[in-house]
Design an enzyme around this catalytic site. Structure first.
Site, short mmCIF file in Angstrom:
data_model
loop_
_atom_site.label_atom_id
_atom_site.label_comp_id
_atom_site.label_asym_id
_atom_site.label_seq_id
_atom_site.Cartn_x
_atom_site.Cartn_y
_atom_site.Cartn_z
N ASP A 1 0.87 -1.18 0.00
CA ASP A 1 0.00 0.00 0.00
C ASP A 1 0.91 1.23 0.00
O ASP A 1 1.80 1.34 0.86
CB ASP A 1 -0.87 -0.05 1.28
CG ASP A 1 -1.98 0.99 1.26
OD1 ASP A 1 -1.71 2.14 0.86
OD2 ASP A 1 -3.09 0.65 1.66
N TYR B 1 -10.71 14.94 -4.51
CA TYR B 1 -9.83 14.44 -5.58
C TYR B 1 -9.01 15.60 -6.17
O TYR B 1 -7.80 15.49 -6.36
CB TYR B 1 -10.70 13.77 -6.65
CG TYR B 1 -9.93 13.03 -7.72
CD1 TYR B 1 -9.32 11.80 -7.46
CD2 TYR B 1 -9.83 13.55 -9.01
CE1 TYR B 1 -8.63 11.12 -8.45
CE2 TYR B 1 -9.14 12.87 -10.00
CZ TYR B 1 -8.54 11.66 -9.73
OH TYR B 1 -7.85 10.99 -10.71
#
Ligand code: NAD
Length: 252
Positions: free
Chosen positions: A62, A154
């Site tokens: 990750d 975002y």
């Protein structure tokens, strides 16, 4: 071959743009190292590269885990050097007005899309500086350059990637290392299609495509080709650039 004898490390290479970038760099002779949180997906990428006659290895990790990412990059650098880092892993979030975005969603987007890029660069830059060469390509987004209603978190994460890329480009130039970003418009990948109704998607896609002067949404290869160019010697005098790859969306 553009990357003969070179090693290209790509995060988020298990799907979409990252997978296509990995395949295209391998085609050009790169020894590709693909890192992704999804083990099965990353193995599918390395298998596909192997079947096509290329060289690839993988890490399941990750990008939020700075230590794991640094370990993978250090090992890569020690084993065969690292010439190119593509910080591509990223996620989106359901569209909503800014004031309705959960703090957990905001933080997850920033942790993966922004801090993940930081973590990759933090790990690779000492190696690139030591060898006095190399290229970084960060996958930002058109949403990092223009406003995207419903995508505040975002946009926040990707705008940061664009300007972070400029900052490190300025720092790294004198060390012979370049850093650029790509800013794609909407590209048909699981990031875009996963939360859509598969029956409605073809119509929606056609309607979205009308906003694109080139008449279609992006394909993973459209962006992968741009990343590969920025990573290669053909872009030797390009650094700190945010390359828009959007079928003309932002100029219409
Ligand atoms: P995708 O969902 O097809 O691929 C993203 C990959 O990143 C997946 O394999 C996923 O497992 C991996 N990933 C996600 N979180 C991770 C994490 N924490 N650690 C490691 N790997 C992780 O999406 P895509 O469209 O190919 O997106 C690639 C990049 O392009 C992202 O940064 C995305 O924001 C950016 N982008 C996509 C579009 C688009 O329209 N598809 C547009 C602009 C920018």
């Amino acid at each position: 071959m553009r990357f003969d004898g070179e090693t290209v490390f790509i995060t988020g290479g298990g799907s979409g743009i990252g997978r296509e970038t990995a395949m295209r760099c391998a085609e050009e002779g790169a020894d590709v190292v693909v890192a992704d949180v999804d083990r099965e997906a990353v193995e599918e990428t390395t298998d596909a590269i192997g079947e096509a006659g290329g060289k690839a290895s993988s890490y399941e990790l990750d990008v939020r885990d700075a230590e794991a990412l640094a370990e993978a990059i250090d090992t890569t650098a020690e084993e065969g050097g690292i010439d190119v880092l593509v910080n591509n892993a990223g996620i989106s979030h359901p569209r909503s007005d800014m004031e309705d975005v959960d703090i957990e969603v905001r933080d997850r987007v920033i942790d993966i899309n922004t801090k993940g890029v930081w973590n990759g660069c933090r790990a690779a830059i000492p190696h690139l500086k030591d060898q006095g060469s190399g290229a970084i390509v960060n996958t930002a987004s058109l949403a990092g350059l223009i406003g995207m209603p419903g995508g505040a978190a975002y946009s926040l994460s990707k705008g940061a990637v664009v300007n972070f890329t400029r900052a490190i480009a300025a720092e790294l130039g004198s060390h012979g290392v370049r850093a650029n970003a790509v800013c794609p418009g909407v590209v048909e990948t699981p990031l875009v299609t996963d939360d859509r109704d598969p029956e409605e998607w073809p119509d929606l896609r056609d309607r979205m495509a009308e906003a694109y002067p080139l008449g279609r949404l992006g394909r993973p290869e459209d962006v992968a080709n741009a990343v590969r160019f920025l990573a290669s010697e053909e872009a030797a005098w390009i650094t700190g650039h945010a390359l828009v790859v959007d079928g003309g969306y932002s100029c219409a």
